[in-house]
Design an enzyme around this catalytic site. Structure first.
Site, PDB file in Angstrom:
ATOM      1  N   SER B  55       0.848  -1.195   0.000  1.00 29.98           N
ATOM      2  CA  SER B  55       0.000   0.000   0.000  1.00 29.98           C
ATOM      3  C   SER B  55       0.886   1.249   0.000  1.00 29.98           C
ATOM      4  CB  SER B  55      -0.912  -0.016   1.226  1.00 29.98           C
ATOM      5  OG  SER B  55      -1.838  -1.071   1.104  1.00 29.98           O
ATOM      6  N   HIS B  57       0.552   3.508  -2.551  1.00 26.36           N
ATOM      7  CA  HIS B  57       0.655   3.940  -3.950  1.00 26.36           C
ATOM      8  C   HIS B  57      -0.700   4.323  -4.521  1.00 26.36           C
ATOM      9  CE1 HIS B  57       4.576   2.211  -3.555  1.00 26.36           C
ATOM     10  NE2 HIS B  57       4.106   0.976  -3.453  1.00 26.36           N
ATOM     11  N   HIS B 219       9.001   3.566  -3.259  1.00 28.16           N
ATOM     12  CA  HIS B 219       8.986   3.054  -1.886  1.00 28.16           C
ATOM     13  C   HIS B 219       9.841   3.895  -0.964  1.00 28.16           C
ATOM     14  CE1 HIS B 219       7.908  -0.450  -4.337  1.00 28.16           C
ATOM     15  NE2 HIS B 219       7.060  -0.662  -3.355  1.00 28.16           N
TER      16      HIS B 219
END
Lengths: 329, 329
Positions: B55, B57, B219
């Site tokens: 998660s 994004h 990330h």
């Protein structure tokens, strides 16, 4: 403050060119202006719907150009009203002979320039009417307004007016349903951070690491109450309660959980969860909800909650097709 | 770092509930999992298309659930792969007997868990195939990958595979067109700021007031080159040039100017203007472009540029209808 811009003076000009480059089959720019219109404006046999205001609130307003919503959007400089001359050009470009409705957010400069433009267009025999959106329940008067500010509830007014126009209703009828939407909508916003205008390059207000502002507007003005940081559920409850006290819905509602520009979508969904839980606790049924960035304040982190009290007519108008870059039904 | 969240441990759980609350007629959550599927999954006579990943994004991936794109999306914790068990549950929930294609971004954890899940599903007699998206042209290997990372080009792969499946093509054919999209797409991103994960509450890398990172991933990992701040036109040229060197388009292209989460839409349009100017200078014709937040990295400020080299088949598949919360044709 780092920004993805070139010369701060060219921000609006280059942004508008970038929008047309993104949607060349949908939008065009009126020569020598900061006005974007639907490619096919004026649309035959249809009342024109136009809006406008300062830039920095994207996708407001040009993102709502298209079938079922707006015909024209006039962009001022960042947080600055568009000129009456350009608004007048827009009104004339969007008039197919059926008249034009101006949807104006309640800021003194916007209201004044739209008024002047309407007079100019009337002298060219264009029927022009205006609705003023004042959905912000946080303040009665503010830095920029007498009366309440117009904020994210404006999107529902665009949608309702645009749908009525697309159905072929006349100017008076389109104005009537737009006024009904204005009368039934309320919004309240909050900020975790200030925004930074390209010209100034500095935050428009300072906020500590453990502070938030409730009741902010969309022009970097501080809110009506500074409080300690709260969690998402508490913030959602605070905003929703304030809006419900104002709107007093007696039926189903439509809601918008709107991001102010710098808040991740994941956080908006967390807020939406809490808003919908709160409505359920109050036995208010949500007919439809929108979550995303609809009316922003540059890169401000924060959100607003909008509630529209619905009747069958408004539900029907919200259900009609809309095909715009930022809003699709 | 202030965030609109409650307990950091509940971010993904509450976000998923908030998504279902936003789109109750489109999405549902598989009981006891972090998997969302189309309400009507499995769809009869159609290959299932699923994806997933960490998660943070959003709207990736659940925003692309719906007609013409994905049937299932498995969410891991923030920046963490979903488990093989949950991916397996998703695959089975999306199989109508025609098989399932998994669209996987190239990160070691994702690839490993999708591989394991595919084996588990195969034991239940589900036909499963996989395409691995590796569109990031910035790095060959990274903190999280052997080979190139999968980033925003994944959206085009979702669209192409989803369209082929909706047409009723079989699993091998859907896989073939998805691989073609993977082979023809490239992306490069940059950041003005780091992001802050809910668990850590601190930036994942430090960046000075006059510095930017080129070649960042999604990330919170730093990029491949730290440089002095550049203006939007220079940044757009840098990113577009790097992508074009990799993709080497020989016909029309589709482009995405993607925001990383904290960048205002106005700035993305300024970048889009420069990207489209650059393509025109290179005599490359843009068939379609998308500007907005498609694959983000929490509240990171920055953008990425994606270019897909098109042929008639890919143009056709991109043109097919799609009706999802975050992508509509």
């Amino acid at each position: 403050m780092k920004k993805l811009i070139n010369d701060p003076e060219n921000v609006v000009d280059e942004m508008l060119d970038g929008m047309v480059a993104a949607y060349p089959d949908r939008l065009r720019r009126l020569d020598g202006t900061n006005v974007l219109v639907r490619n096919d404006a004026p649309v035959d046999d249809k009342v024109g719907i136009v809006s406008g205001g300062g830039s920095g609130h994207e996708p407001t307003h040009a993102g709502y150009l298209g079938n079922g919503m707006l015909d024209g959007a006039a962009a001022g400089e960042v947080f600055t009203s568009p000129t009456a001359d350009e608004i007048n050009e827009m009104i004339q470009a969007c008039d197919a002979g059926e008249g034009v409705l101006c949807v104006v957010k309640n800021y003194e400069g916007d209201v004044m320039n739209f008024d002047t433009a309407a007079e100019m267009a009337a002298m060219e025999d264009v029927d022009v009417e205006q609705v003023v959106v004042n959905d912000d329940v946080a303040v009665e008067d503010s830095t920029y307004t007498s009366g309440r500010r117009g904020v994210c509830g404006t999107i529902f007014v665009h949608k309702v007016a645009g749908a009525a126009a697309e159905r072929g209703e006349d100017l008076a009828e389109v104005q009537r349903v737009a006024e009904k939407a204005v009368d039934n909508v309320g919004t309240m916003g909050m900020a975790l951070t200030s925004c930074v205008t390209p010209e100034k390059g500095e935050p428009t207000f300072d906020l500590g690491d453990d502070e938030i502002e409730l009741g902010i507007g969309i022009h970097g003005e501080p809110g009506v109450e500074r409080t300690d940081m709260m969690d998402a559920d508490e913030i959602a409850t605070e905003l929703t309660t304030a809006v419900l006290e104002d709107v007093e819905p007696d039926g189903e509602v439509a809601t918008i959980v709107n991001g102010m520009g710098g808040t991740p979508l994941s956080e908006l969904f967390i807020v939406n969860r809490a808003v919908q839980d709160h409505l359920e606790d109050e036995s208010i049924e949500t007919w439809g909800t929108w979550v995303g960035e609809y009316m922003t304040s540059l890169e401000m982190a924060g959100c607003s909650v909008t509630v529209l009290d619905l009747d069958d007519e408004l539900k029907g108008l919200l259900s009609d097709p809309a095909n715009t870059p930022a809003f699709t039904v």
